[in-house]
Motif scaffolding. Structure first.
Motif, mmCIF file in Angstrom:
data_model
loop_
_atom_site.group_PDB
_atom_site.id
_atom_site.type_symbol
_atom_site.label_atom_id
_atom_site.label_comp_id
_atom_site.label_asym_id
_atom_site.label_seq_id
_atom_site.Cartn_x
_atom_site.Cartn_y
_atom_site.Cartn_z
ATOM 1 N N VAL A 81 1.121 -1.189 0.615
ATOM 2 C CA VAL A 81 -0.100 -0.675 0.225
ATOM 3 C C VAL A 81 1.259 1.041 -0.036
ATOM 4 N N ASP A 82 0.162 2.052 -0.529
ATOM 5 C CA ASP A 82 0.433 3.402 -0.545
ATOM 6 C C ASP A 82 1.137 4.378 0.623
ATOM 7 N N GLU A 83 1.195 5.015 1.203
ATOM 8 C CA GLU A 83 0.865 6.143 2.115
ATOM 9 C C GLU A 83 -0.370 6.023 2.439
ATOM 10 N N GLU A 84 -1.112 6.702 1.983
ATOM 11 C CA GLU A 84 -2.522 6.891 1.944
ATOM 12 C C GLU A 84 -3.565 5.511 1.753
ATOM 13 N N GLY A 85 -2.711 4.601 1.810
ATOM 14 C CA GLY A 85 -3.527 3.045 2.290
ATOM 15 C C GLY A 85 -3.243 2.188 3.596
ATOM 16 N N LYS A 86 -1.469 3.440 4.030
ATOM 17 C CA LYS A 86 -1.361 2.518 5.424
ATOM 18 C C LYS A 86 -2.284 2.808 6.476
ATOM 19 N N ILE A 87 -2.384 1.811 7.349
ATOM 20 C CA ILE A 87 -2.791 1.984 8.882
ATOM 21 C C ILE A 87 -2.254 3.206 9.916
ATOM 22 N N ILE A 88 -2.651 3.673 10.701
ATOM 23 C CA ILE A 88 -1.794 4.645 11.631
ATOM 24 C C ILE A 88 -1.651 3.541 13.291
#
Length: 167
Positions: A81-88
């Motif tokens: 996943v890219d940064e947008e799909g990454k979970i926090i």
């Protein structure tokens, strides 16, 4: 662009382009919220069409692949996943890949070794630390009692081992 590995395609599932994915995440349900991903070394962008689960594996169907022959070349490929799909992550939680290759020091700044693996246990993770000079491995529970500081950016971890833990 930064990519994060979230799984590995281990085999096909049926003949309509579905794949079995070994999740490389603590939260298997994270695939439920995934819209787009990237597969393989070339990071081919794909859209998720369907997700189901079986025996702790995710079974994914991508819109771009409708036949087993189209998806077979991606067997053993990682899903990113890219940064947008990454979970926090919550504070003081880290992605395993951020910890791998980190140098581990004791509280007196002595180099213990390098993290080569993180074992995920029921109650806590365990850092596998390899000391190349002594050709030894140490298992350190990833708990506050032993882990003093984790700096994934600098790839540095400080531990306070008890007697006998590092010999």
């Amino acid at each position: 662009m930064d990519y994060t590995i979230i799984g590995k395609i281990i085999s096909t599932h049926g003949i309509k382009g579905e794949v079995k994915v070994y999740p490389m995440t603590d939260n298997l349900d994270r695939f439920d919220y995934l819209k787009t991903a990237y597969i393989g070394d070339k990071k081919i962008k794909v859209e998720l069409e369907k997700v189901k689960y079986h025996k702790n594996l995710a079974i994914l169907k991508f819109k771009e692949f409708n036949d087993i022959n189209e998806i077979i070349p991606f067997k053993n490929s990682f899903i990113y996943v890219d940064e947008e799909g990454k979970i926090i992550l919550p504070e003081n939680h880290f992605f395993i890949y951020d910890l791998l290759a980190s140098q581990v020091f004791d509280t007196k700044s002595n180099l213990i070794g390098t993290i080569v693996d993180v074992l995920q246990g029921a109650s806590n993770d365990i850092y596998v630390i390899k000391d190349i000079e002594k050709d030894k491995e140490y298992l350190i529970p990833a708990v506050k009692q032993f882990v003093v500081d984790v700096n994934p950016v600098d790839k540095k971890i400080v531990i306070d081992p008890i007697e006998g833990m590092i010999e």
